[in-house]
Structures are given as structure tokens and as C-alpha cells.
Design a protein around this motif. Structure first.
Motif, PDB file in Angstrom:
ATOM      1  N   PRO A   1       0.821  -1.222   0.000  1.00 55.54           N
ATOM      2  CA  PRO A   1       0.000   0.000   0.000  1.00 55.54           C
ATOM      3  C   PRO A   1       0.853   1.269   0.000  1.00 55.54           C
ATOM      4  CG  PRO A   1      -0.702  -1.498   1.732  1.00 55.54           C
ATOM      5  CD  PRO A   1       0.533  -2.095   1.145  1.00 55.54           C
ATOM      6  N   GLU A   2       2.093   1.157   0.490  1.00 54.95           N
ATOM      7  CA  GLU A   2       2.980   2.339   0.550  1.00 54.95           C
ATOM      8  C   GLU A   2       3.703   2.590  -0.773  1.00 54.95           C
ATOM      9  OE1 GLU A   2       3.348  -0.200   2.974  1.00 54.95           O
ATOM     10  OE2 GLU A   2       1.884   0.869   4.229  1.00 54.95           O
ATOM     11  N   HIS A   3       3.699   1.617  -1.665  1.00 59.59           N
ATOM     12  CA  HIS A   3       4.394   1.812  -2.953  1.00 59.59           C
ATOM     13  C   HIS A   3       3.670   2.909  -3.732  1.00 59.59           C
ATOM     14  CE1 HIS A   3       5.933   1.127  -6.977  1.00 59.59           C
ATOM     15  NE2 HIS A   3       6.833   0.295  -6.486  1.00 59.59           N
ATOM     16  N   GLU A   4       4.430   3.849  -4.264  1.00 63.39           N
ATOM     17  CA  GLU A   4       3.803   5.025  -4.892  1.00 63.39           C
ATOM     18  C   GLU A   4       2.962   4.698  -6.120  1.00 63.39           C
ATOM     19  OE1 GLU A   4       6.339   8.359  -5.510  1.00 63.39           O
ATOM     20  OE2 GLU A   4       6.976   8.400  -3.406  1.00 63.39           O
ATOM     21  N   GLN A   5       3.186   3.525  -6.706  1.00 61.61           N
ATOM     22  CA  GLN A   5       2.368   3.146  -7.859  1.00 61.61           C
ATOM     23  C   GLN A   5       1.282   2.136  -7.512  1.00 61.61           C
ATOM     24  OE1 GLN A   5       2.330   4.958 -10.325  1.00 61.61           O
ATOM     25  NE2 GLN A   5       4.191   6.050  -9.794  1.00 61.61           N
ATOM     26  N   SER A   6       1.148   1.837  -6.222  1.00 61.37           N
ATOM     27  CA  SER A   6       0.045   0.939  -5.861  1.00 61.37           C
ATOM     28  C   SER A   6      -1.258   1.732  -5.963  1.00 61.37           C
ATOM     29  CB  SER A   6       0.227   0.386  -4.443  1.00 61.37           C
ATOM     30  OG  SER A   6      -0.082   1.380  -3.481  1.00 61.37           O
ATOM     31  N   TYR A   7      -2.319   1.028  -6.203  1.00 61.33           N
ATOM     32  CA  TYR A   7      -3.606   1.714  -6.346  1.00 61.33           C
ATOM     33  C   TYR A   7      -4.136   2.192  -4.988  1.00 61.33           C
ATOM     34  CZ  TYR A   7      -3.834   0.597 -11.336  1.00 61.33           C
ATOM     35  OH  TYR A   7      -3.613   0.543 -12.691  1.00 61.33           O
ATOM     36  N   ARG A   8      -3.727   1.510  -3.904  1.00 58.16           N
ATOM     37  CA  ARG A   8      -4.104   2.021  -2.569  1.00 58.16           C
ATOM     38  C   ARG A   8      -3.458   3.393  -2.354  1.00 58.16           C
ATOM     39  NH1 ARG A   8      -7.537   2.843   1.445  1.00 58.16           N
ATOM     40  NH2 ARG A   8      -8.090   0.639   1.597  1.00 58.16           N
ATOM     41  N   TYR A   9      -2.181   3.499  -2.705  1.00 54.88           N
ATOM     42  CA  TYR A   9      -1.485   4.782  -2.549  1.00 54.88           C
ATOM     43  C   TYR A   9      -2.156   5.849  -3.426  1.00 54.88           C
ATOM     44  CZ  TYR A   9       2.374   8.131  -2.290  1.00 54.88           C
ATOM     45  OH  TYR A   9       3.129   9.257  -2.089  1.00 54.88           O
ATOM     46  N   PHE A  10      -2.465   5.466  -4.656  1.00 51.46           N
ATOM     47  CA  PHE A  10      -3.137   6.387  -5.592  1.00 51.46           C
ATOM     48  C   PHE A  10      -4.421   6.940  -4.975  1.00 51.46           C
ATOM     49  CE2 PHE A  10      -6.411   7.278  -8.656  1.00 51.46           C
ATOM     50  CZ  PHE A  10      -5.793   7.859  -9.765  1.00 51.46           C
ATOM     51  N   MET A  11      -5.218   6.040  -4.406  1.00 55.81           N
ATOM     52  CA  MET A  11      -6.512   6.472  -3.860  1.00 55.81           C
ATOM     53  C   MET A  11      -6.341   7.388  -2.648  1.00 55.81           C
ATOM     54  SD  MET A  11      -8.710   5.444  -5.977  1.00 55.81           S
ATOM     55  CE  MET A  11     -10.057   6.210  -5.093  1.00 55.81           C
ATOM     56  N   GLN A  12      -5.375   7.056  -1.793  1.00 49.96           N
ATOM     57  CA  GLN A  12      -5.131   7.902  -0.616  1.00 49.96           C
ATOM     58  C   GLN A  12      -4.727   9.301  -1.070  1.00 49.96           C
ATOM     59  OE1 GLN A  12      -6.402   5.204   1.923  1.00 49.96           O
ATOM     60  NE2 GLN A  12      -5.668   7.171   2.639  1.00 49.96           N
ATOM     61  N   HIS A  13      -3.750   9.297  -1.976  1.00 46.35           N
ATOM     62  CA  HIS A  13      -3.121  10.526  -2.421  1.00 46.35           C
ATOM     63  C   HIS A  13      -4.071  11.421  -3.246  1.00 46.35           C
ATOM     64  CE1 HIS A  13       0.435  12.816  -3.491  1.00 46.35           C
ATOM     65  NE2 HIS A  13       0.044  12.791  -4.742  1.00 46.35           N
ATOM     66  N   ASN A  14      -4.841  10.773  -4.125  1.00 45.92           N
ATOM     67  CA  ASN A  14      -5.695  11.563  -5.030  1.00 45.92           C
ATOM     68  C   ASN A  14      -7.098  11.826  -4.507  1.00 45.92           C
ATOM     69  OD1 ASN A  14      -4.092  12.056  -7.557  1.00 45.92           O
ATOM     70  ND2 ASN A  14      -3.911   9.820  -7.416  1.00 45.92           N
ATOM     71  N   PHE A  15      -7.497  11.094  -3.452  1.00 49.09           N
ATOM     72  CA  PHE A  15      -8.885  11.274  -3.007  1.00 49.09           C
ATOM     73  C   PHE A  15      -9.067  11.139  -1.495  1.00 49.09           C
ATOM     74  CE2 PHE A  15     -13.531   9.720  -3.638  1.00 49.09           C
ATOM     75  CZ  PHE A  15     -14.009  11.015  -3.564  1.00 49.09           C
ATOM     76  N   PHE A  16      -8.832   9.961  -0.945  1.00 46.70           N
ATOM     77  CA  PHE A  16      -9.249   9.679   0.427  1.00 46.70           C
ATOM     78  C   PHE A  16      -8.628  10.620   1.464  1.00 46.70           C
ATOM     79  CE2 PHE A  16      -9.636   4.957  -0.983  1.00 46.70           C
ATOM     80  CZ  PHE A  16     -10.866   5.198  -1.569  1.00 46.70           C
ATOM     81  N   ASP A  17      -7.356  10.991   1.259  1.00 43.47           N
ATOM     82  CA  ASP A  17      -6.688  11.840   2.257  1.00 43.47           C
ATOM     83  C   ASP A  17      -7.270  13.254   2.309  1.00 43.47           C
ATOM     84  OD1 ASP A  17      -5.050   9.779   2.933  1.00 43.47           O
ATOM     85  OD2 ASP A  17      -3.272  10.520   1.871  1.00 43.47           O
ATOM     86  N   HIS A  18      -8.108  13.602   1.334  1.00 40.45           N
ATOM     87  CA  HIS A  18      -8.607  14.979   1.238  1.00 40.45           C
ATOM     88  C   HIS A  18     -10.098  15.109   1.551  1.00 40.45           C
ATOM     89  CE1 HIS A  18      -4.753  15.623  -0.655  1.00 40.45           C
ATOM     90  NE2 HIS A  18      -5.015  14.588  -1.429  1.00 40.45           N
ATOM     91  N   ILE A  19     -10.720  13.997   1.909  1.00 36.74           N
ATOM     92  CA  ILE A  19     -12.151  14.041   2.242  1.00 36.74           C
ATOM     93  C   ILE A  19     -12.359  13.385   3.618  1.00 36.74           C
ATOM     94  CG2 ILE A  19     -12.976  14.101  -0.148  1.00 36.74           C
ATOM     95  CD1 ILE A  19     -13.440  11.046   0.072  1.00 36.74           C
TER      96      ILE A  19
END
Ligand code: GLP
Length: 241
Positions: free
Chosen positions: A74-92
Motif C-alpha cells: 500500500p505504501e508503494h507510490e504506484q500501488s492503487y491504494r497509494y493512488f486512492m489515498q493521495h488523489n482522493f481519500f486523504d482529502h475528504i
């Protein structure tokens, strides 16, 4: 299929975000099926804007993502979990326990896939499933020749997809060769499907998806059997349709 033509990427993103926002307002505990890739990033930005400026509330929303690279943490920058945190979940204001992405590090793939299907089934299917489309017509990681009635499973990515996704990695050799993906059966269980497409690279796949035969060679063509699909695409992506 309902086709919504947009002037450009920004217009597509705004239209998609408005529909998702309306869904969340009407049903605060909505289940959203979410996608990764460059296409939905603008939609997520709009939704974050609605959250910050208009108090769109995600506190009761449940999300289920389509797929994850097999072997990435999940911490890998190209994982989709990371993508979702970074692009959406961390901001809502979504509850972390309400967000679901397949576990790319699982040692028991069959169990992980079965558990993922149970989550989707327990929701009665998602209220809205957001989708992008691969240049070769793939949906999530359901590649050409896909079995239309598969549930969540491990797939080998094909060469075209590895090449297309290499732009996100330092080099092509770093792109994982496998992924865990929701199957078409799970995707089709959504009550409503929003498929986004932008740019001329998607034009051929979009034309075949809308006008071609239902054919496992073009996985997105199975969406023709779903009663509630909205294709939100810009003029370039719709140019051949
Ligand atoms: C990946 C994802 C798909 C996505 C596709 C297209 O393969 N698994 O869900 O639709 O890429 O990505 P993009 O939106 O960057 O063109």
C-alpha cells in the motif's frame, strides 16, 4: 447506453463529479465503486472541491476499488491504494475502514478474492461504479479474452497494458506482471455505471464498446447488457463512435 459528450477533460470531470455528488447527497451511505488511472483524477479533484467548499459529506460513504497490482505494498507510490489515498481519500472525510482496495501483498489470493466478492455482495452491488477504459478496451484489469462472468481474480497483464502503464513507473521492467481485479460479474452488479474516457487514444475502444458486437476481445463491450450505463467522454474519445 447513454452517451454524454463533453468538450474536454475538465468538462468530463465536472459532469462525472456532479453525478457522484448528487448520489452521495441523496444517499449518504452510498457504496461507490472507484477506479484508478489518469482519467478519474479530475473527477476526484472536483469531488474534493465539493467537500471543501460545499461540505459534501463522505462520512458514511463506502468505497470499493476495482483492482490492485499484485506484489505492490500500500505504501508503494504506484500501488492503487497509494493512488486512492493521495488523489482522493486523504482529502475528504471518509472513514478509512470504509475504503476497500484489494490486498496486493496477500499470500492467499483465493481467500482475498472471495472476501472481496463478499464485500461487494454485502453491499448489494455498488450504487455507482466509476470506470475508465484501457486503450485495448480493458475494464479494471479484465484484459481481452476475459471471461465475462468472472468474479474477483488474479490476472496476468498483457503486453499492451504493461506498456501503457509503464509511464507511471521508472521503467517498463518495474511494472508488475499481475494484478487482482474485480471481474465483470462483480462490476455488472453495480446499480449504475459511469464510464469516463478522454483523448483520441480511447476513440477506437469507445467506438467498439458502443457499436461493436459483445465480444470478450473487447471486455468493455459487455457493458451493453447493463441497463444503466452512462458514458461521459470528450469529443476526441467519441470521434469514431
Ligand atoms: C489501468 C486501470 C484501469 C484504467 C486504465 C486506463 O489499467 N487498471 O482501471 O481504466 O488503466 O487508465 P488511464 O485512465 O490512465 O488511461
Amino acid at each position: 447506453m447513454q452517451i454524454i459528450s463533453c468538450v474536454d477533460y475538465a468538462d468530463m470531470s465536472r459532469k462525472a463529479a456532479r453525478i457522484i455528488a448528487a448520489q452521495v447527497q441523496l444517499k449518504p451511505h452510498s457504496a461507490l465503486g472507484l477506479a484508478t488511472g489518469s482519467t478519474p483524477i479530475g473527477t476526484y479533484k472536483e469531488l474534493i472541491r465539493f467537500h471543501l467548499n460545499e461540505e459534501l459529506d463522505f462520512s458514511k460513504v463506502i468505497t470499493v476499488n476495482l483492482d490492485e497490482y499484485y506484489g505492490l505494498s500500500p505504501e508503494h507510490e504506484q500501488s492503487y491504494r497509494y493512488f486512492m489515498q493521495h488523489n482522493f481519500f486523504d482529502h475528504i472525510n471518509i472513514s478509512p475502514e470504509n475504503t476497500h482496495v484489494p490486498d496486493g501483498l496477500t499470500r492467499d489470493v483465493a481467500k482475498t478474492c472471495a472476501e472481496y466478492d463478499s464485500i461487494v455482495a454485502s453491499l448489494g452491488g455498488t450504487d455507482i461504479q466509476l470506470l475508465g477504459i484501457g486503450d485495448n478496451g480493458h475494464i479494471a484489469f479484465n484484459e481481452p479474452h476475459t471471461y465475462f462472468f468472472a468474479q474477483t481474480h488474479l490476472v496476468d497483464l498483457n503486453e499492451e497494458t504493461i506498456k501503457a502503464n509503464a509511464r507511471f513507473f521508472e521503467s517498463e521492467v518495474e511494472v508488475p506482471r499481475q494484478a487482482i481485479t474485480m471481474g465483470m460479474r462483480s462490476i455488472l452488479s453495480a446499480k449504475r455505471i459511469l464510464l469516463l474516457a478522454s483523448g483520441s487514444k480511447k476513440a477506437e475502444a469507445i467506438a467498439q464498446m458502443i457499436n461493436g458486437p459483445i465480444d470478450p476481445q473487447l471486455p468493455a463491450s459487455i457493458l451493453q447488457v447493463h441497463p444503466n450505463v452512462m458514458v461521459i467522454a470528450d469529443e476526441e474519445a467519441l470521434a469514431l463512435a
